[in-house]
Design an enzyme around this catalytic site. Structure first.
Site, mmCIF file in Angstrom:
data_model
loop_
_atom_site.group_PDB
_atom_site.id
_atom_site.type_symbol
_atom_site.label_atom_id
_atom_site.label_comp_id
_atom_site.label_asym_id
_atom_site.label_seq_id
_atom_site.Cartn_x
_atom_site.Cartn_y
_atom_site.Cartn_z
ATOM 1 C CE1 TYR A 152 -1.631 4.383 8.938
ATOM 2 C CE2 TYR A 152 -0.294 3.099 7.344
ATOM 3 C CZ TYR A 152 -1.315 3.124 8.243
ATOM 4 O OH TYR A 152 -2.415 2.299 8.163
ATOM 5 C CE1 TYR A 190 -6.232 4.023 10.393
ATOM 6 C CE2 TYR A 190 -5.351 4.275 8.161
ATOM 7 C CZ TYR A 190 -5.287 3.740 9.744
ATOM 8 O OH TYR A 190 -4.608 2.997 9.871
ATOM 9 C CG HIS A 217 -2.209 -0.841 1.246
ATOM 10 N ND1 HIS A 217 -3.277 -0.842 1.870
ATOM 11 C CD2 HIS A 217 -2.291 -1.996 0.401
ATOM 12 C CE1 HIS A 217 -4.116 -1.689 1.575
ATOM 13 N NE2 HIS A 217 -3.585 -2.506 0.742
ATOM 14 N N PRO A 268 -4.797 1.288 18.479
ATOM 15 C CG PRO A 268 -6.379 -0.167 18.015
ATOM 16 C CD PRO A 268 -5.914 0.633 19.020
ATOM 17 C CE LYS A 305 3.478 3.885 13.136
ATOM 18 N NZ LYS A 305 3.741 3.233 11.665
HETATM 19 P P1 RFL Z 1 1.354 -10.807 21.956
HETATM 20 O O1 RFL Z 1 0.665 -11.063 20.399
HETATM 21 O O2 RFL Z 1 0.484 -10.515 23.018
HETATM 22 O O3 RFL Z 1 1.862 -12.353 22.024
HETATM 23 C C1 RFL Z 1 2.380 -12.754 23.724
HETATM 24 C C2 RFL Z 1 2.435 -13.939 23.755
HETATM 25 O O4 RFL Z 1 2.659 -14.414 25.006
HETATM 26 C C3 RFL Z 1 1.899 -15.355 25.528
HETATM 27 N N1 RFL Z 1 1.905 -15.162 26.874
HETATM 28 C C4 RFL Z 1 2.525 -16.053 27.601
HETATM 29 N N2 RFL Z 1 3.502 -17.081 27.779
HETATM 30 C C5 RFL Z 1 4.253 -17.586 28.554
HETATM 31 N N3 RFL Z 1 3.859 -17.468 29.753
HETATM 32 C C6 RFL Z 1 3.180 -16.365 30.097
HETATM 33 N N4 RFL Z 1 3.183 -15.919 31.605
HETATM 34 C C7 RFL Z 1 2.447 -15.756 29.074
HETATM 35 N N5 RFL Z 1 1.686 -14.710 29.060
HETATM 36 C C8 RFL Z 1 1.367 -14.481 27.891
HETATM 37 C C9 RFL Z 1 0.585 -15.215 24.660
HETATM 38 O O5 RFL Z 1 -0.261 -16.243 24.995
HETATM 39 C C10 RFL Z 1 0.811 -14.589 23.513
HETATM 40 O O6 RFL Z 1 0.836 -15.657 22.638
HETATM 41 O O7 RFL Z 1 2.382 -9.858 22.110
HETATM 42 P P2 RFL Z 1 3.801 -9.349 20.945
HETATM 43 O O8 RFL Z 1 4.391 -10.654 20.542
HETATM 44 O O9 RFL Z 1 4.656 -8.522 21.607
HETATM 45 O O10 RFL Z 1 2.908 -9.060 19.742
HETATM 46 C C11 RFL Z 1 2.439 -7.690 19.784
HETATM 47 C C12 RFL Z 1 1.417 -7.666 18.808
HETATM 48 O O11 RFL Z 1 0.396 -8.559 19.010
HETATM 49 C C13 RFL Z 1 0.438 -6.323 19.021
HETATM 50 O O12 RFL Z 1 1.132 -5.196 19.246
HETATM 51 C C14 RFL Z 1 -0.341 -5.918 17.898
HETATM 52 O O13 RFL Z 1 -1.439 -7.002 17.525
HETATM 53 C C15 RFL Z 1 -0.980 -4.409 18.073
HETATM 54 N N6 RFL Z 1 -2.051 -4.058 16.840
HETATM 55 C C16 RFL Z 1 -1.550 -3.853 15.605
HETATM 56 N N7 RFL Z 1 -0.196 -3.592 15.329
HETATM 57 C C17 RFL Z 1 0.410 -2.963 14.262
HETATM 58 O O14 RFL Z 1 1.525 -2.856 14.246
HETATM 59 N N8 RFL Z 1 -0.424 -2.992 12.945
HETATM 60 C C18 RFL Z 1 -1.680 -3.200 13.018
HETATM 61 O O15 RFL Z 1 -2.517 -2.925 12.124
HETATM 62 C C19 RFL Z 1 -2.367 -3.459 14.544
HETATM 63 N N9 RFL Z 1 -3.876 -3.791 14.602
HETATM 64 C C20 RFL Z 1 -3.353 -4.551 16.802
HETATM 65 C C21 RFL Z 1 -4.266 -3.949 15.601
HETATM 66 C C22 RFL Z 1 -4.104 -5.047 17.995
HETATM 67 C C23 RFL Z 1 -5.404 -5.136 18.025
HETATM 68 N N10 RFL Z 1 -5.924 -5.875 19.461
HETATM 69 C C24 RFL Z 1 -6.783 -6.568 19.399
HETATM 70 C C25 RFL Z 1 -5.115 -5.505 20.526
HETATM 71 C C26 RFL Z 1 -5.557 -4.275 15.848
HETATM 72 C C27 RFL Z 1 -6.034 -4.756 16.910
HETATM 73 C C28 RFL Z 1 -7.651 -4.976 16.902
HETATM 74 C C1 PHB Z 2 -6.039 -3.968 10.560
HETATM 75 O O1 PHB Z 2 -6.240 -4.165 9.220
HETATM 76 O O2 PHB Z 2 -6.453 -4.852 11.335
HETATM 77 C C2 PHB Z 2 -5.601 -2.442 10.911
HETATM 78 C C3 PHB Z 2 -5.131 -1.584 9.964
HETATM 79 C C4 PHB Z 2 -4.993 -0.270 10.264
HETATM 80 C C5 PHB Z 2 -4.845 0.082 11.920
HETATM 81 C C6 PHB Z 2 -5.418 -0.691 12.396
HETATM 82 C C7 PHB Z 2 -5.816 -2.206 12.209
HETATM 83 O O3 PHB Z 2 -4.505 1.324 11.919
#
Ligand code: RFL
Ligand code: PHB
Length: 392
Positions: free
Chosen positions: A387, A203, A75, A295, A299
């Site tokens: 971004y 957005y 993108h 989100p 980032k």
């Molecule tokens: P995670 O993914 O939470 O993984 C942590 C892992 O640790 C395990 N765990 C344990 N394991 C052993 N012992 C324990 N005591 C433990 N406690 C926990 C968990 O089961 C899990 O498997 O952290 P990590 O690896 O740091 O990754 C971070 C990302 O997952 C998170 O920052 C992103 O998903 C945030 N996020 C987005 N980030 C982006 O860069 N671009 C995006 O477009 C974006 N969209 C989003 C998002 C997060 C969202 N939610 C639901 C919070 C959209 C959403 C809706």
């Molecule tokens: C997504 O596709 O899940 C997504 C994309 C952009 C954002 C957050 C989530 O800023």
């Protein structure tokens, strides 16, 4: 007690832990991942979708980029809309860079596959993880699987266990400073097997609240709408979701939106959070274990990736030269970049949402800022630079 030994114990088998483990493997640095859930559970989490160039490069370096390059989408811009206005921020023009659209669950799948193929050791369903003696040269981690206690002696511990993990809490409360901002709204997200409404993200700041149109592929769309913190996904039928989304996005897109049954529906509260320091002796915090962003601006995963970059390079230097120079700089270097991502996510969230207590003055300021972003090439360049991702 079962006793094991490795170089790096990685707590958490999410994207940060898996990526670190696979990168270390490319340098023959052995690690063991401890994950409290099952693999299916981790793969079932629908989260991030937008990857900065820095993360794409790391996935390439880890040797796991084939499917991402074949199935991901590049993108080079995004649409922003408010009031009756809609405009595009051109990432390529302003920064010479772009972002990759590829789901976090797909990255995780690719990394699990790579770890399994290369003999990586991952322990699932671990309980009662306890990180010990990280202030000494001989740290160890204990945990239980199916009632049996295990102990791994190691050189270093990487705390990649997300916001609710145990690693951060291993640093004594008096030595840890936490910064937090809770936003007075959440995101209700759905996934549906329908074509995206546009080839790039949209957005929207509407009078009814924020909305985001995103996607995963040609027949899989991801949509979010701002919702109240007390809301629950069960309060939203699919029909109600589509109605509300159409009310918020520009009419030209609402008219051509193809709707269908949702295959996932969930609510995420929005928060900004940072813990300092990110290193305690031989324990290093990485990703959501150390910081959370709202989100808006995508980032979270990308900031986890920049932590992995600094930690991987520090560990590589240690095992290849014996120097701890970059490991000792880890917290300082990682936090410098984390705070910039925190700032951008806070700014974009504040710009795009309607807060319940927003005054008329606040609304006018928000509108003026959107107007400035629409009309100023310099403002668009600042947005685009953040971004696509600031340099590591
Ligand atoms: P995670 O993914 O939470 O993984 C942590 C892992 O640790 C395990 N765990 C344990 N394991 C052993 N012992 C324990 N005591 C433990 N406690 C926990 C968990 O089961 C899990 O498997 O952290 P990590 O690896 O740091 O990754 C971070 C990302 O997952 C998170 O920052 C992103 O998903 C945030 N996020 C987005 N980030 C982006 O860069 N671009 C995006 O477009 C974006 N969209 C989003 C998002 C997060 C969202 N939610 C639901 C919070 C959209 C959403 C809706
Ligand atoms: C997504 O596709 O899940 C997504 C994309 C952009 C954002 C957050 C989530 O800023």
């Amino acid at each position: 007690m079962i006793r094991l030994k490795t170089k790096v114990v990685i707590i958490g088998g999410g994207p940060a832990g898996l990526l670190l483990s696979q990168l270390l493997h490319t340098r023959d640095i052995e690690s063991i991942i401890l994950e409290q859930k099952t693999k299916a559970y981790v793969l079932g989490r629908i989260r991030a979708g937008i990857l900065e160039r820095g993360l794409v490069n790391l996935i390439e370096e880890a040797g796991c980029s084939n499917r991402m390059h074949a199935e991901g989408f590049v993108h080079n811009g995004t649409l922003v809309s408010y009031d009756k206005e809609i405009f595009r921020i051109n990432f390529s023009k302003h920064t010479n860079a772009d972002v990759m659209l590829y789901g976090q669950n797909e990255i995780t799948r690719d990394l699990y596959e790579a770890r399994e193929k290369t003999g990586g050791k991952i322990e699932f369903n671990v309980e009662n993880v306890s990180v010990q003696d990280v202030k000494s040269a001989t740290p160890f981690v204990e945990y239980t699987i199916a009632g049996t206690r295990h102990r791994i002696n190691c050189d270093y511990v990487a705390g990649c266990d997300g916001f609710h993990g145990v690693s951060r809490r291993t640093i004594p409360r008096k030595n840890r400073r936490e910064y937090e901002k809770i936003y007075p709204f959440g995101w209700l997200g759905i996934l549906s097997e329908t074509p995206p409404v546009n080839h790039e993200l949209i957005y929207t700041n509407s009078a009814h609240g924020f909305a985001l149109c995103s996607m995963r592929n040609a027949n899989l769309s991801r949509f979010y709408i701002q919702c109240s913190l007390n809301d629950h996904p069960d309060n939203w039928t699919d029909a109600a979701f589509w109605r509300e989304l159409k009310r918020r996005i520009p009419k030209v897109y609402a008219d051509q939106l193809i709707t269908g049954p949702s295959i996932e529906k969930s609510i995420t509260p929005l928060r900004s959070f940072v813990t300092e320091p990110m290193q305690w002796g031989r324990l290093f915090l990485c990703g959501d274990a150390a910081h959370i962003v709202p989100p808006t601006g995508a980032k979270g995963l990308n900031t986890a990736a920049s932590d992995v970059h600094y930690l991987y390079n520090g560990l590589k230097e240690f095992y290849e030269t014996g120097s701890s120079k970059h490991l000792n700089l880890y917290s300082e270097k990682a936090l410098q970049r984390v705070w910039k991502s925190e700032r951008f996510s806070w700014w974009f969230t504040s710009l795009m949402h309607r807060a319940p207590n927003q005054s008329h003055f606040d609304l006018k300021i928000q509108n003026a800022e959107l107007e400035f972003l629409r009309s100023s090439s310099a403002a668009q360049q600042v947005m685009a630079e953040n971004y696509v991702g600031l340099p590591y």
